[in-house]
Enzyme design. Structure first.
Site, PDB file in Angstrom:
ATOM      1  CE  LYS A   1      -3.677  -2.088   2.583  1.00  0.00           C
ATOM      2  NZ  LYS A   1      -4.719  -1.542   3.705  1.00  0.00           N
TER       3      LYS A   1
ATOM      4  CG  ASP B   1     -10.537  -1.885   6.254  1.00  0.00           C
ATOM      5  OD1 ASP B   1      -9.138  -2.522   6.417  1.00  0.00           O
ATOM      6  OD2 ASP B   1     -11.368  -2.208   6.394  1.00  0.00           O
TER       7      ASP B   1
ATOM      8  CG  ASP C   1      -2.657  -7.027  -6.362  1.00  0.00           C
ATOM      9  OD1 ASP C   1      -4.065  -6.578  -5.854  1.00  0.00           O
ATOM     10  OD2 ASP C   1      -2.041  -5.918  -6.054  1.00  0.00           O
TER      11      ASP C   1
ATOM     12  CG  HIS D   1      -8.881  -0.971  -4.794  1.00  0.00           C
ATOM     13  ND1 HIS D   1      -8.926  -1.248  -5.921  1.00  0.00           N
ATOM     14  CD2 HIS D   1      -8.678  -1.709  -3.412  1.00  0.00           C
ATOM     15  CE1 HIS D   1      -7.907  -2.574  -5.747  1.00  0.00           C
ATOM     16  NE2 HIS D   1      -7.665  -2.409  -4.233  1.00  0.00           N
TER      17      HIS D   1
END
Ligand code: IMP
Length: 195
Positions: free
Chosen positions: A12, A71, A154, A179
């Site tokens: 991330k 989240d 992924d 997203h």
């Protein structure tokens, strides 16, 4: 403006460095700040928004910096939108273990539709008011586990309109359609207006 990007997840962090690059905003990560380097927030909310806020609030209060957390979960239609908010903890082990377990659960299913949902929360330690930003990406679950870049699900997620998984498509494509990209474009616009 300093913005604490409240995630310890390396995958991330890599995506958010690029998604949040904005002139006038200095990104800070937890490992660079002693006050939050070891902060571990229990994600026991029942929604993505609750978990994102739990993290953003805890990091903002400990660091005294504007903080953003997110989240994310994968909702698989044939499994009644599970694992959803439990995407990390529904099956113990590694990302690979979870991908294998999910493919086994879908073994006899023809409906492979799935959706990633991200809720980002921006939390200001002074005003103490949370702002939420939602992003989604639809797609389908592949029948095998691909090799490539990225993390989490992924290697088994094929975005709508594509024939390859996110892992095979690579980070540049993922960051244009994901997203997280959709949610953080909204965060960027919000920050641009606030600057
Ligand atoms: P969390 O948001 O870090 O709690 O992630 C929940 C679960 O979803 C973990 O198993 C992550 O690996 C997975 N996940 C989160 N974001 C992504 C993504 O962009 N691609 C694939 N898997 C993800």
């Amino acid at each position: 403006m300093r913005l604490l990007v409240a995630t310890q997840n390396q995958g991330k962090q890599q995506e958010l460095r690029s998604l949040l690059s904005l002139s006038g905003v200095e990104l800070v990560f937890p490992n660079e700040l002693p006050s939050v380097a070891n902060l571990d927030v229990v994600e026991d909310g029942s929604t993505f928004a609750e978990n994102a806020e739990l993290k953003a609030r805890a990091f903002a209060q400990a660091s005294k910096l504007l903080s953003v957390a997110e989240d994310t979960g994968l909702q698989v239609r044939a499994l009644g939108n599970k694992p959803g908010v439990a995407s990390k903890r529904w099956h113990l082990g590694s990302d690979l273990d979870r991908n294998q377990a999910l493919l086994e659960q879908l073994n006899d299913k023809t409906d492979r539709f799935a959706e990633f949902v991200t809720v980002a929360c921006l939390f200001d330690p002074v005003t103490k008011s949370p702002e939420y930003f939602v992003g989604k990406m639809t797609g389908s679950i592949s029948s095998t586990i691909a090799v490539g870049t990225g993390f989490g699900y992924d290697p088994i997620f094929i975005p709508t309109g594509e024939t390859k998984t996110l892992a095979e498509l690579g980070m540049a494509v993922k960051n244009a359609i994901s997203h997280r990209a959709h949610a953080f474009k909204k965060v960027r616009s919000y920050l641009e207006k606030a600057l």
